[in-house]
Design a protein around this motif. Structure first.
Motif, PDB file in Angstrom:
ATOM      1  N   ILE A   1     -20.917  -7.512 -11.596  1.00 20.40           N
ATOM      2  CA  ILE A   1     -19.588  -7.504 -12.214  1.00 20.40           C
ATOM      3  C   ILE A   1     -18.892  -6.191 -11.872  1.00 20.40           C
TER       4      ILE A   1
ATOM      5  N   LEU B   1     -23.844 -12.694 -10.835  1.00 22.08           N
ATOM      6  CA  LEU B   1     -22.450 -13.021 -11.106  1.00 22.08           C
ATOM      7  C   LEU B   1     -21.537 -11.920 -10.590  1.00 22.08           C
ATOM      8  N   VAL B   2     -20.382 -12.307 -10.096  1.00 17.22           N
ATOM      9  CA  VAL B   2     -19.411 -11.371  -9.527  1.00 17.22           C
ATOM     10  C   VAL B   2     -18.077 -11.496 -10.259  1.00 17.22           C
ATOM     11  N   GLY B   3     -17.124 -10.682  -9.835  1.00 15.47           N
ATOM     12  CA  GLY B   3     -15.799 -10.732 -10.423  1.00 15.47           C
ATOM     13  C   GLY B   3     -15.676  -9.746 -11.566  1.00 15.47           C
TER      14      GLY B   3
ATOM     15  N   THR C   1     -24.615 -17.471  -9.351  1.00 14.11           N
ATOM     16  CA  THR C   1     -23.655 -16.729  -8.546  1.00 14.11           C
ATOM     17  C   THR C   1     -22.248 -17.146  -8.956  1.00 14.11           C
ATOM     18  N   GLY C   2     -21.267 -16.560  -8.306  1.00 15.39           N
ATOM     19  CA  GLY C   2     -19.884 -16.876  -8.639  1.00 15.39           C
ATOM     20  C   GLY C   2     -19.424 -16.061  -9.825  1.00 15.39           C
ATOM     21  N   SER C   3     -18.260 -16.369 -10.317  1.00 13.70           N
ATOM     22  CA  SER C   3     -17.702 -15.625 -11.453  1.00 13.70           C
ATOM     23  C   SER C   3     -17.878 -16.415 -12.744  1.00 13.70           C
TER      24      SER C   3
ATOM     25  N   ALA D   1     -23.011 -21.668  -9.094  1.00 10.56           N
ATOM     26  CA  ALA D   1     -22.042 -21.247 -10.111  1.00 10.56           C
ATOM     27  C   ALA D   1     -22.305 -21.936 -11.450  1.00 10.56           C
TER      28      ALA D   1
ATOM     29  N   ASN E   1     -25.880  -7.727 -13.263  1.00 10.73           N
ATOM     30  CA  ASN E   1     -25.130  -8.635 -12.411  1.00 10.73           C
ATOM     31  C   ASN E   1     -24.400  -7.796 -11.374  1.00 10.73           C
TER      32      ASN E   1
ATOM     33  N   ASN F   1     -24.270  -2.898 -13.412  1.00 13.12           N
ATOM     34  CA  ASN F   1     -23.222  -3.668 -12.765  1.00 13.12           C
ATOM     35  C   ASN F   1     -22.479  -2.717 -11.839  1.00 13.12           C
TER      36      ASN F   1
ATOM     37  N   ARG G   1     -13.398 -19.813 -15.571  1.00 12.92           N
ATOM     38  CA  ARG G   1     -12.109 -19.688 -16.264  1.00 12.92           C
ATOM     39  C   ARG G   1     -12.091 -20.575 -17.510  1.00 12.92           C
TER      40      ARG G   1
END
Length: 144
Positions: A85, A61-63, A38-40, A16, A83, A107, A43
């Protein structure tokens, strides 16, 4: 913090994006493209309101695209293409009056293109290909 540019492009970074980058509130350029992230999107990036150039393309990347991206009123270049996304383009993108390049292709984005996107009158390059968008493209300056 005085740090204004982070360029991590084209390495073999994994995992991340560290939340600590969000504490670099003077950042104008952040490029972590072409890695194995990886990860979002953290925040903590909500605090990076001076960003002019954000590139995170070609990672895993996700989210969703964070709504707070609309607070990046200095942003001229955003590339989060290639990604994983998902979700939709936030309506808050209509506040990005300086945005010139918006790359969201490859995406898993879906939904409609928000009508507020027509407020991005400085856009000269918009790539949305290979997603799952539907509906009509908003009429306005972008359609000319």
């Amino acid at each position: 913090m005085k740090l204004q540019e982070v360029d991590l492009w084209g390495n073999d970074f994994e995992g991340a994006i560290p939340e600590d980058f969000g504490n670099c509130t003077g950042l104008k350029i952040f490029d972590a493209s072409n890695n194995f992230l990886t990860g979002s999107i953290p925040r903590s990036f909500e605090k990076l309101v001076k960003l002019q150039d954000l590139k995170l393309w070609n990672n895993s990347l996700v989210g969703a695209i964070p709504d707070y991206f609309g607070n990046y009123t200095e942003l001229t270049f955003l590339d989060i293409s290639r990604n994983l996304i998902m979700g939709s383009i936030p309506r808050s993108f209509g506040k990005l009056a300086k945005l010139q390049f918006l790359h969201l292709s490859v995406n898993q984005l879906s939904g409609i293109i928000p009508v507020e996107i027509v407020n991005c009158t400085k856009l000269i390059n918009l790539t949305l290909g290979y997603n799952k968008f539907s509906g009509e493209f908003p009429a306005g300056p972008l359609a000319i």
